[in-house]
Every structure is written in C-alpha cells, then in structure tokens.
Design a protein around this motif. Structure first.
Motif, PDB file in Angstrom:
ATOM      1  N   VAL A  38       0.868  -1.076   0.194  1.00 16.77           N
ATOM      2  CA  VAL A  38      -0.156   0.016  -0.259  1.00 16.77           C
ATOM      3  C   VAL A  38       1.037   1.289  -0.054  1.00 16.77           C
ATOM      4  N   GLU A  39       0.191   2.153  -0.597  1.00 17.39           N
ATOM      5  CA  GLU A  39       0.921   3.668  -0.321  1.00 17.39           C
ATOM      6  C   GLU A  39       0.525   3.915   1.018  1.00 17.39           C
ATOM      7  N   GLY A 216      17.770   6.667  -5.742  1.00 12.03           N
ATOM      8  CA  GLY A 216      17.026   6.822  -6.816  1.00 12.03           C
ATOM      9  C   GLY A 216      16.137   5.528  -6.869  1.00 12.03           C
ATOM     10  N   TYR A 217      16.025   4.738  -5.681  1.00 11.06           N
ATOM     11  CA  TYR A 217      15.150   3.374  -5.494  1.00 11.06           C
ATOM     12  C   TYR A 217      13.977   3.837  -4.641  1.00 11.06           C
ATOM     13  N   GLU A 218      12.936   3.091  -4.697  1.00  6.61           N
ATOM     14  CA  GLU A 218      11.635   3.140  -4.203  1.00  6.61           C
ATOM     15  C   GLU A 218      11.944   2.234  -2.866  1.00  6.61           C
ATOM     16  N   LEU A 219      11.359   2.758  -1.832  1.00  3.56           N
ATOM     17  CA  LEU A 219      11.509   2.170  -0.632  1.00  3.56           C
ATOM     18  C   LEU A 219      10.019   1.453   0.162  1.00  3.56           C
ATOM     19  N   LEU A 220      10.274   0.421   0.669  1.00  6.14           N
ATOM     20  CA  LEU A 220       8.810  -0.403   0.920  1.00  6.14           C
ATOM     21  C   LEU A 220       9.474  -0.890   2.690  1.00  6.14           C
ATOM     22  N   TRP A 240       5.938   3.213   0.716  1.00  9.79           N
ATOM     23  CA  TRP A 240       5.244   1.853   0.661  1.00  9.79           C
ATOM     24  C   TRP A 240       5.402   1.356   1.846  1.00  9.79           C
ATOM     25  N   GLY A 241       4.234   0.285   2.000  1.00  3.90           N
ATOM     26  CA  GLY A 241       4.330  -0.661   3.220  1.00  3.90           C
ATOM     27  C   GLY A 241       3.638  -1.936   2.992  1.00  3.90           C
ATOM     28  N   GLN A 242       3.908  -2.687   3.808  1.00  2.76           N
ATOM     29  CA  GLN A 242       3.258  -4.055   3.765  1.00  2.76           C
ATOM     30  C   GLN A 242       3.425  -4.682   5.176  1.00  2.76           C
ATOM     31  N   GLY A 243       2.342  -5.372   5.417  1.00  2.00           N
ATOM     32  CA  GLY A 243       2.241  -5.883   6.818  1.00  2.00           C
ATOM     33  C   GLY A 243       0.774  -6.166   7.221  1.00  2.00           C
ATOM     34  N   PHE A 244       0.512  -6.788   8.321  1.00  2.00           N
ATOM     35  CA  PHE A 244      -0.627  -7.354   8.897  1.00  2.00           C
ATOM     36  C   PHE A 244      -1.698  -5.973   9.188  1.00  2.00           C
ATOM     37  N   LEU A 245      -0.986  -4.852   9.301  1.00  2.00           N
ATOM     38  CA  LEU A 245      -2.087  -3.487   9.381  1.00  2.00           C
ATOM     39  C   LEU A 245      -2.827  -3.522   8.099  1.00  2.00           C
ATOM     40  N   PHE A 246      -2.084  -3.546   6.790  1.00  2.00           N
ATOM     41  CA  PHE A 246      -2.880  -3.505   5.789  1.00  2.00           C
ATOM     42  C   PHE A 246      -3.506  -4.768   5.108  1.00  2.00           C
ATOM     43  N   GLY A 247      -3.182  -6.132   5.628  1.00  2.00           N
ATOM     44  CA  GLY A 247      -3.859  -7.281   5.087  1.00  2.00           C
ATOM     45  C   GLY A 247      -3.036  -8.387   5.338  1.00  2.00           C
ATOM     46  N   HIS A 248      -3.501  -9.665   5.717  1.00  2.00           N
ATOM     47  CA  HIS A 248      -2.716 -10.879   5.550  1.00  2.00           C
ATOM     48  C   HIS A 248      -2.728 -11.453   4.348  1.00  2.00           C
ATOM     49  N   PRO A 249      -1.948 -12.310   3.895  1.00  2.00           N
ATOM     50  CA  PRO A 249      -1.790 -12.853   2.843  1.00  2.00           C
ATOM     51  C   PRO A 249      -3.144 -13.689   2.636  1.00  2.00           C
ATOM     52  N   CYS A 250      -3.691 -13.693   1.476  1.00  2.00           N
ATOM     53  CA  CYS A 250      -4.844 -14.190   1.137  1.00  2.00           C
ATOM     54  C   CYS A 250      -4.961 -14.886  -0.250  1.00  2.00           C
ATOM     55  N   SER A 251      -6.059 -15.765  -0.395  1.00  2.59           N
ATOM     56  CA  SER A 251      -5.947 -16.248  -1.852  1.00  2.59           C
ATOM     57  C   SER A 251      -6.242 -15.361  -3.014  1.00  2.59           C
ATOM     58  N   ALA A 252      -6.054 -15.626  -3.998  1.00  2.00           N
ATOM     59  CA  ALA A 252      -6.230 -14.692  -5.354  1.00  2.00           C
ATOM     60  C   ALA A 252      -7.716 -14.293  -5.342  1.00  2.00           C
TER      61      ALA A 252
END
Length: 271
Positions: A38-39, A216-220, A240-252
């Motif tokens: 997510v942004e 000049g790299y993006e950062l997550l 950018w961010g990734q983690g349980f705050l934004f969602g757990h891994p889930c099916s397609a």
C-alpha cells in the motif's frame, strides 16, 4: 536406507515426499496467496507479494518454508518457480485492467537466478511482464554477485522490476547497492518492530530512506502492524508498506474482492 524429511510436523521418506510434491504439481495443490503493498499516505493498494502455499490434502495449508527447501533438493524448484511465474503474470494482467499501476512481485532464489533454463522460460513471457517484479533477498544476492547481476540485468531488459528483499540483514548492504541494480528496497520487518519508540530503529529507517532517495530507489517497509509505525515511516520518507496492518496474505479470489472493495471506496471518496 533413505533419510527421512519433514513436511510441516510430519516425518516422511524422501521418495514419498517426491511423489507427493509431484502429485501437488499435477493436481493443482499449489496455490498463491497475495499480501497487499500500500501507499502509506493514502492506504491505496498499489501491488502485492505473491507467496506460494501447498494445499496438502491431509495436512492442510503449508507455508513455503515447510516444503521449498526440500523441493530444491529434489530438483522440483524449476517447475514450481515457473508455475509461480505463470500464475503471477496471469493474475497481474487481470488486476491491472482496473488498477493500471498495479505491480505483483514473486520471489526468486539464488539457485533460480543461476539456472539458465529457468531464466529462459521466464523470458518466454516477454511482452506479458509489464506490471510484474521479482524479489531476491539481500543474502541471496551476495552469494554470487557477478551471476546475480547478469541474471537481474537480463530480467530487467525483459520488463521485470527488481526488488532487494530483507534489506539491512546482509553483511554488506551498502556494498550490494553499489553492485546490484534494483528498483525497490524492502526494509526488513526487524527494523520496523521498534518504531516509533526505539530511537535506534528510527535512526536506521531514516538512514535507509536517505540511501534509497540518493540512489533513486523506491522504499517499502515490511512487517507494518500499527498506525504508529505507519506514521513513523511516512515521517522518514518511506513511500510503501506491507504488513498485517494492511492485510494478511490471502487467496487470489479474496485478494480480487479486496481490490474491488477498495476501488469502490476510492470512487465514493472521490465523489
């Protein structure tokens, strides 16, 4: 006598494991789960990481650490890697119909990068790789810098974006940035957990954000679990961010529903 191996909590012989993994590939027992990227300022989903699982008929859903190392020993990683690539490319093409800037990422190991046959098979998707990226851990990138650079350069020319995963855990992070050309740095969650209270973690994240900006790299940031961590990352300049705050891994299927829900919410807020 064959040494036993373990899958999950179950011990089994290597021949049996080989047969079961072969069956998994033939009977579509492997599945991909997706965790959103997510942004951080808006919460908009901009991408996802594809994570392979084994939906074992007896032992349920198994994480990759329970079977990929053994699959590597049994010589099945090329087939699994190509399946992951094919599924990620296909699903990304669908999701980008409604989210043009969406990018899905899948993981590559040092073994796959060093496998010319595997790379040739990935390159056969040429023309369909827009919106797809590959992640390689910093530790894997350090194993053979020359081979890694050559392979990543080939993949970039084919249209794949490149992410350096678990950034900060390697022994020579800054040296790697000089040698390996990437598009995205992923800060390991070990440096996010202490935010915003731990001043050392704050200083480390600030430094990584400055380095990414200079190169000049993006950062997550990985492992984001609280709003306080999210705010601290925004202050540091992490986009950018990734983690349980934004969602757990889930099916397609569930991820598609999540995208549709967020798209509806964004449209309602724009009115």
């Amino acid at each position: 006598m064959t040494d036993p191996a373990r899958v999950g909590d179950v011990e089994m012989s290597t021949p049996r494991l080989h047969r079961e993994l072969e069956t998994a590939l033939l009977h579509d027992e492997l599945v991909l789960h997706f965790q959103p990227h997510v942004e951080l300022t808006s919460g908009t989903i901009v991408g996802a990481e594809a994570l392979v699982r084994w939906n074992h008929p007896e032992r349920g859903l198994l994480p990759p650490d329970d079977f990929l190392p053994l699959a590597q020993e049994l010589g099945l990683m090329r087939r699994i890697g190509l399946w992951v690539t094919e599924q990620t490319v296909y699903l990304t093409s669908i999701w980008r119909l409604t989210r043009p800037g969406f990018r899905a990422w899948f993981n590559l190991s040092a073994h796959e990068l060093a496998d010319p046959a595997f790379l040739a098979s990935v390159l056969a998707f040429d023309g369909a790789l827009d919106g797809v990226g590959v992640e390689i851990t910093e530790i894997d990138a350090m194993r053979d810098v020359v081979t890694t650079n050559q392979a990543l350069a080939t993949l970039r020319r084919a249209g794949l974006a490149i992410a350096l995963d678990d950034f900060g855990l390697g022994k020579s992070s800054l040296e790697q940035l000089k040698r390996v050309r990437v598009d995205l740095l992923k800060i390991d969650g070990a440096f996010i957990a202490g935010l915003p209270e731990d001043s050392r973690d704050v200083a480390i994240v600030d430094a990584m954000a400055a380095i990414a900006d200079r190169f000049g790299y993006e950062l997550l940031a990985e492992g984001v679990e609280t709003r306080a961590q999210q705010r601290a990352l925004v202050r540091a300049g992490c986009r950018w961010g990734q983690g349980f705050l934004f969602g757990h891994p889930c099916s397609a299927e569930d991820f598609t529903r999540l995208l549709d829900e967020r798209l509806t919410q964004d449209a309602e807020q724009a009115c």
